[in-house]
Design an enzyme around this catalytic site. Structure first.
Site, PDB file in Angstrom:
ATOM      1  CE  LYS A 197      -3.376  -2.854  -0.029  1.00  0.00           C
ATOM      2  NZ  LYS A 197      -2.830  -4.098   0.489  1.00  0.00           N
ATOM      3  CE1 TYR A 221      -8.964  -9.900   2.786  1.00  0.00           C
ATOM      4  CE2 TYR A 221      -9.921  -9.813   4.981  1.00  0.00           C
ATOM      5  CZ  TYR A 221      -9.012  -9.356   4.056  1.00  0.00           C
ATOM      6  OH  TYR A 221      -8.146  -8.352   4.405  1.00  0.00           O
ATOM      7  CE1 TYR A 243      -5.361  -8.962   0.803  1.00  0.00           C
ATOM      8  CE2 TYR A 243      -4.536  -8.551   3.018  1.00  0.00           C
ATOM      9  CZ  TYR A 243      -5.481  -8.332   2.036  1.00  0.00           C
ATOM     10  OH  TYR A 243      -6.537  -7.511   2.278  1.00  0.00           O
TER      11      TYR A 243
HETATM   12  C1  LIG Z   1      -3.643  -5.366   0.344  1.00  0.00           C
HETATM   13  C2  LIG Z   1      -2.661  -6.489   0.291  1.00  0.00           C
HETATM   14  C3  LIG Z   1      -2.546  -7.299  -0.835  1.00  0.00           C
HETATM   15  C4  LIG Z   1      -3.478  -7.209  -2.017  1.00  0.00           C
HETATM   16  O1  LIG Z   1      -3.218  -6.104  -2.804  1.00  0.00           O
HETATM   17  P1  LIG Z   1      -4.429  -5.458  -3.625  1.00  0.00           P
HETATM   18  O2  LIG Z   1      -3.826  -4.322  -4.321  1.00  0.00           O
HETATM   19  O3  LIG Z   1      -5.466  -5.098  -2.603  1.00  0.00           O
HETATM   20  O4  LIG Z   1      -4.938  -6.505  -4.542  1.00  0.00           O
HETATM   21  C5  LIG Z   1      -1.579  -8.272  -0.853  1.00  0.00           C
HETATM   22  N1  LIG Z   1      -0.761  -8.454   0.200  1.00  0.00           N
HETATM   23  C6  LIG Z   1      -0.848  -7.711   1.312  1.00  0.00           C
HETATM   24  C7  LIG Z   1       0.065  -8.010   2.426  1.00  0.00           C
HETATM   25  C8  LIG Z   1      -1.792  -6.694   1.400  1.00  0.00           C
HETATM   26  O5  LIG Z   1      -1.871  -5.966   2.512  1.00  0.00           O
END
Ligand SMILES: *Cc1c(COP(=O)(O)O)cnc(C)c1O
Length: 338
Positions: A54, A268, A294
């Site tokens: 992010k 999720y 993730y």
């Molecule tokens: C938000 C996030 C993702 C996914 O990325 P997106 O752009 O939302 O698809 C992947 N890994 C981590 C650790 C995240 O925080």
């Protein structure tokens, strides 16, 4: 592709390292075809209060927020959102307030999930948090919060979940350029990029950036929430719209967008033994700390596909999108199963 035109502000530690994963490569070499040669792009090392993917998006979003004289960042995410942590950190860096809506998306009532990990860091960074039940219309809730801030006389800047709009996705157009440049310098031929794909900005930005460069490197997104058709449609729409911002809409084609959503498991933010085994293998081979929501799921997919021979003979770059701070929100889930 002249990204300076979008006036990003600079705070990320870039470029992030591109490193080989020799021990994980060795651990996955058991398929008859020898498995893939694995490398890792360390976007867990972007440097903003723990870092993660992010941060790159926020360089462009903060640029836009400051250009609009905002004094309050308004965003949303799941309780253990890494996006919220990085947004809270960016707000602190620029002296802005940060108002957040957390969705109780997993339904977990565990104390660590609700209070530790990213939540503890959000509070440490000074964000104002409120929590709503699973299934709340988060876009509407976000609009209402922004209206509330404006009513108080503030100037809100709304950042969608995951920072995934065309402005945020520019951060991953930039990452695509950075990665290809690093590979060129190293003489490394990349056959494929593998990344977790959620709110779609990371995947879409990469696809758009690679397509605009004509790099011809396929990206495989491993889904963490939505089914394949929905995820691919979301990524494709955002990739096209992002390329459109630079006048290259037609360079992004539907075939460039591929998501494998077979590794979501129960849903999720819900962790299964395959995710735990992936966390442990990455940690015990090349000392890589993944996250439960993730990158652990993406690695679970990468491991399973490698063992099936899907990447035999390929040089595969795993994009580490961060999130290890969330591990501490999952202590009770992980304890005794590592
Ligand atoms: C938000 C996030 C993702 C996914 O990325 P997106 O752009 O939302 O698809 C992947 N890994 C981590 C650790 C995240 O925080």
């Amino acid at each position: 592709m002249h990204l300076a035109r979008f006036n990003p502000v600079r705070f990320a530690h870039l470029p992030t390292p591109l490193e080989p994963l020799p021990r994980l490569t060795e651990a996955l070499s058991g398929s008859p075809g020898g498995g893939p040669m694995l490398w890792i792009k360390r976007d867990d090392c972007t440097g903003l209060a723990g870092g993660g993917n992010k941060t790159r998006k926020l360089e462009y979003l903060l640029g836009d927020a400051l250009a609009n004289d905002a004094d309050t960042l308004v965003t949303q995410g799941a309780v253990q959102s890494n996006h919220v942590r990085q947004t809270a950190a960016a707000a602190a860096r620029f002296g802005l307030a940060c108002e957040v809506i957390l969705e109780h998306r997993t339904g977990s009532d565990a104390h660590d999930y609700n209070r530790s990990g990213n939540v503890l860091l959000d509070e440490l960074l000074g964000a104002k948090l409120r929590t709503v039940p699973a299934g709340t219309d988060m876009n509407q809730a976000l609009a209402e919060l922004a209206a509330e801030v404006a009513e108080r006389g503030g100037t809100p800047y709304v950042i969608p979940g995951g920072g995934s709009n065309i402005i945020g996705a520019l951060g991953y157009v930039e990452c695509a350029m950075e990665l290809v440049m690093q590979a060129n310098e190293l003489g490394l031929e990349i056959d494929r990029i593998v990344t977790a794909t959620g709110s779609a900005g990371t995947h879409a930005g990469l696809v758009a950036g690679l397509a605009m460069m004509g790099a011809d490197i396929p990206v495989l997104g491993i889904g963490v929430r939505a089914p394949k058709d929905v995820q691919e449609a979301n990524v494709f729409r955002l990739a096209q719209d992002t390329a459109d911002l630079m006048g290259y809409r037609e360079r992004v084609t539907r075939e460039m967008v591929v998501a494998d959503c077979d590794y979501v498991g129960e849903g999720y933010g819900l962790v299964d033994q395959g995710v735990i085994d992936a966390l442990a293998l990455a940690a015990r081979t090349d000392a890589i700390l993944l996250d439960p929501v993730y990158t652990g799921k993406a690695m679970k997919g990468l491991i399973a596909l490698s063992r099936k021979g899907a990447f035999d003979g390929e040089t595969v770059v795993f994009l580490h999108t961060g999130g290890a701070q969330g591990l501490f929100g999952y202590q009770t889930v992980l304890e005794g199963r590592l």
